[in-house]
Write a protein that holds these residues in place. Structure first.
Motif, mmCIF file in Angstrom:
data_model
loop_
_atom_site.group_PDB
_atom_site.id
_atom_site.type_symbol
_atom_site.label_atom_id
_atom_site.label_comp_id
_atom_site.label_asym_id
_atom_site.label_seq_id
_atom_site.Cartn_x
_atom_site.Cartn_y
_atom_site.Cartn_z
ATOM 1 N N ASP A 49 -10.256 -31.663 -4.398
ATOM 2 C CA ASP A 49 -11.655 -31.226 -4.274
ATOM 3 C C ASP A 49 -12.134 -31.219 -2.824
ATOM 4 N N LEU B 113 -9.888 -28.305 -0.866
ATOM 5 C CA LEU B 113 -10.186 -26.918 -1.232
ATOM 6 C C LEU B 113 -11.660 -26.595 -1.043
ATOM 7 N N ALA C 276 -13.111 -23.588 1.298
ATOM 8 C CA ALA C 276 -14.024 -22.572 0.770
ATOM 9 C C ALA C 276 -15.291 -22.475 1.610
ATOM 10 N N TYR D 158 -14.723 -21.833 -5.584
ATOM 11 C CA TYR D 158 -13.878 -22.945 -6.042
ATOM 12 C C TYR D 158 -14.734 -23.871 -6.886
ATOM 13 N N ASP E 149 -10.732 -16.232 -5.493
ATOM 14 C CA ASP E 149 -11.132 -17.274 -6.443
ATOM 15 C C ASP E 149 -10.035 -18.332 -6.485
ATOM 16 N N ILE E 150 -10.436 -19.595 -6.258
ATOM 17 C CA ILE E 150 -9.479 -20.709 -6.255
ATOM 18 C C ILE E 150 -9.800 -21.622 -7.430
ATOM 19 N N ARG E 151 -8.766 -22.023 -8.153
ATOM 20 C CA ARG E 151 -8.950 -23.000 -9.221
ATOM 21 C C ARG E 151 -7.709 -23.874 -9.325
ATOM 22 N N LEU F 45 -4.744 -19.013 -6.431
ATOM 23 C CA LEU F 45 -5.582 -18.258 -5.517
ATOM 24 C C LEU F 45 -5.462 -16.792 -5.889
#
Length: 490
Positions: A350, A353, A357, A369, A402-404, A416
Motif C-alpha cells: 500500500d 504503490l 500513484a 490504486y 489501473d493498479i491492483r 498493471l
C-alpha cells in the motif's frame, strides 16, 4: 502407463541424498539378512532332518522294546506294571492302557514334525510285524490327553511326567505312540525326542534371532545416518553458497575440511566465484569506460556534422550518430539496471504503490490504486524499479493505468493494466527481448531503448517471482507480477 508408474515410484523415494543413501543401506542390510537367514535355515533344516531321522530310529527302537515287554505280559499285569513305573518316579515313556486310541491334536507345522512321526511309525511297523495298528504323532503338552477319559498330561502329578514335560515356560513337543496290543487294548506311550527342541533348529524366525537382527539393523541404521549426514553436510553448505552467489547475496565461507573430493570441489567453487566476480567487475568497468570515452567523440562528430554544407548528408550523419548514442546508452543501462544488490524483506504494497500513484498524478498522469493490505517478500528497490518500468511503459502507450494487488494460491499478484492499443498476439513473446520496440511504441516514445520490460522481468525473477504480459480482454495491455506472500497482512 510404464512411464507413469515409474514416475510415481520415483516420487515415493526420498528426495534428499541423506534419505536415499540411508534407505539404500537399510535395504542392503535387510536383503543380506534375509538371504543369510534363508541360507542358514535351509542348511539348518537339512541338518535337523538328518538328526531327527537318526533320533526317530533310536526312539522307535526303544519304543519297540517297550511294546514287546507289554506283549510278553498278561493283560491283567499291564496296569500293575504301569503303576510301578509311576511310583518309581516315571520312566522315559509315560504309558497308559486304553480301550481305543486317544484323539491327538497333532502338530502339522512345521513339516519336520509329521515327517519325523512318519519315520517312527515306519520303523515300528518294520520292527513289530505282528502288530496290526501303530500310530505316531507329535503334540504340545497343554493340548495332549493321556487316556480315553479326557485327562490332560499337565493335570498329572509332576513326578509322573517329569521326564516328559521338561519346562512349562518353554514347552517341547511330545511324541505319542499308540499300539494296538490286542482288540480293545491299546498301549499309549508318550516321550520326548533326544533333542526336545528339534523343531526350533530349522525355524527361520525366532524371537532370539529377530532380537539380534533388529539390534544389528538399528546399529547399522544409526551409523549409516551419522556417516551419511557427516558426508553430505558439506554438500548442503556448498549448495547454499552456490544459491547465494547466484542471487547476488553474501556467500558463506566454505569449510576447508572434510573429504578430499569436497575440499577439491570447495576450492574449485571459490576459484570460480572469484573469476566470475572479476568478470562482472571488469564488465561494469568496461561499459562505464566505453560510455565515458565514446560520449566525447560522438559529441565532437555531431559538432563537425554541423559544418557540412549538404543538408541530406548532415541529416544522415546525425541519424547514424544518434543511433550509435542510443546503442551505447542502452548497453550501459542494461548492465547497470541488472545489478541491484539488496536483501529480500517484507514489503508493504500500500505505501509503495500508493506513493507511485500519487507521484504519477503530480505529473498529470491518470493512475488508480485501491489499497489491498498485502505484503510481499521482495527487494524494495528492485520491486520499485520493476513496477516503475511497467508503469512508465503503460503511461507511454495508454491513457491511464489501473493498479491492483490481490492474493492467489498462497502468493500475491500485482496487476498493471493500461488502456492503450495493446500489442499483436504474435509480438507478446518478443516484448522482453532487448532493444525490441513495436511500431506504435517508436511513434509515442522516441527516446526509449526497449529495455524496460526485459529489466523488469529480470528483477522480478531474481526475487523468486514471475512477470507475465497479456492483452486485456477489455482492451489495453495487462502486466502481472507474481511474488511470494509476506509474513503478515495489514
Amino acid at each position: 502407463m510404464p512411464e507413469r508408474r515409474r514416475a510415481r515410484a520415483l516420487r515415493l523415494l526420498p528426495q534428499s541424498l541423506l534419505g536415499r543413501l540411508a534407505s539404500a543401506l537399510v535395504a542392503a542390510v535387510l536383503l543380506s539378512q534375509l538371504v543369510g537367514n534363508a541360507i542358514w535355515a535351509r542348511q539348518s533344516r537339512a541338518e535337523s532332518d538328518r538328526d531327527s531321522g537318526a533320533a526317530a530310529l533310536s526312539v522307535a527302537h526303544s519304543a519297540a522294546t517297550t511294546v514287546r515287554f507289554f506283549l510278553s505280559l498278561p493283560p491283567n499285569y499291564h496296569p500293575i506294571v504301569i503303576q510301578q513305573f509311576r511310583e518309581m518316579g516315571g520312566t522315559r515313556f509315560f504309558a497308559t492302557i486304553n480301550r481305543a486310541p486317544v484323539l491327538i491334536n497333532a502338530i502339522g507345522d512345521p513339516e519336520l514334525a509329521p515327517r519325523t512321526a512318519a519315520r517312527v511309525r515306519a520303523a515300528l511297523t518294520t520292527t513289530l510285524p505282528g502288530v496290526r495298528r501303530i500310530d505316531a504323532a507329535f503334540a504340545w503338552p497343554d493340548q495332549l490327553h493321556v487316556n480315553d477319559q479326557g485327562v490332560r498330561m499337565l493335570d498329572l502329578p509332576d513326578n509322573w511326567v517329569q521326564h516328559i514335560v521338561p519346562s512349562t515356560s518353554k514347552p517341547a513337543p511330545v511324541l505319542v505312540i499308540q499300539v494296538e496290543l490286542r482288540p480293545d487294548h491299546w498301549l499309549y506311550l508318550a516321550t520326548l525326542m533326544p533333542n526336545p527342541y528339534f523343531l526350533d533348529s530349522g525355524r527361520l524366525l525366532t524371537s532370539d534371532r529377530l532380537l539380534l537382527q533388529g539390534v544389528t539393523l538399528a546399529f547399522v541404521l544409526l551409523v549409516a545416518l551419522l556417516v551419511v549426514r557427516w558426508s553430505t553436510y558439506p554438500l548442503a553448505v556448498l549448495a547454499r553458497a552456490a544459491d547465494a552467489f547466484g542471487k547476488g547475496e553474501p556467500v558463506p565461507a566454505l569449510p576447508d575440511s572434510g573429504s578430499r573430493e569436497f575440499v577439491k570441489t570447495a576450492r574449485a567453487f571459490g576459484a570460480m566465484q572469484a573469476r566470475i566476480q572479476g568478470y562482472i567487475e571488469d564488465r561494469e568497468r568496461l561499459f562505464v569506460a566505453i560510455s565515458h570515452d565514446l560520449r566525447t567523440p560522438i559529441m565532437r562528430l555531431k559538432f563537425r556534422t554541423e559544418l557540412l554544407d549538404d543538408d541530406a548528408t548532415r541529416t544522415e550523419f546525425h541519424e547514424d550518430l544518434d543511433e550509435l548514442d542510443i546503442m551505447v546508452k542502452s548497453a550501459l543501462q542494461n548492465v547497470q539496471d541488472s545489478q541491484i544488490h539488496e536483501n529480500r524483506t517484507t514489503v508493504r504494497l500500500d505505501p509503495l504503490l500508493g506513493r507511485m500513484a500519487r507521484d504519477a498524478a503530480l505529473a498529470r498522469h491518470q493512475v488508480t490504486y485501491v489499497a489491498s493490505g498485502l505484503r510481499v517478500q521482495a527487494k524494495p528497490l528492485a520491486l520499485k524499479r520493476a513496477i516503475g518500468n511497467l508503469l512508465d511503459n503503460g503511461l507511454y502507450y495508454g491513457d491511464r493505468v489501473d493498479i491492483r494487488a490481490y492474493a492467489a494460491e498462497g502468493r500475491v499478484r500485482i496487476e498493471l493494466r493500461d488502456h492503450g492499443p495493446g500489442v499483436p498476439a504474435a509480438a507478446l513473446d518478443i516484448l522482453f527481448d532487448a532493444n525490441v520496440r513495436l511500431e506504435h511504441g517508436r511513434d509515442r516514445n522516441s527516446d526509449g531503448h526497449g529495455l524496460g520490460l526485459g529489466i523488469a522481468r529480470w528483477l522480478v525473477r531474481d526475487m523468486n517471482g514471475d512477470l507475465v504480459i497479456a492483452n486485456h480482454e477489455d482492451g489495453g495491455l495487462c502486466a502481472t507480477i507474481t511474488l511470494p506472500a509476506g509474513l503478515a497482512t495489514d
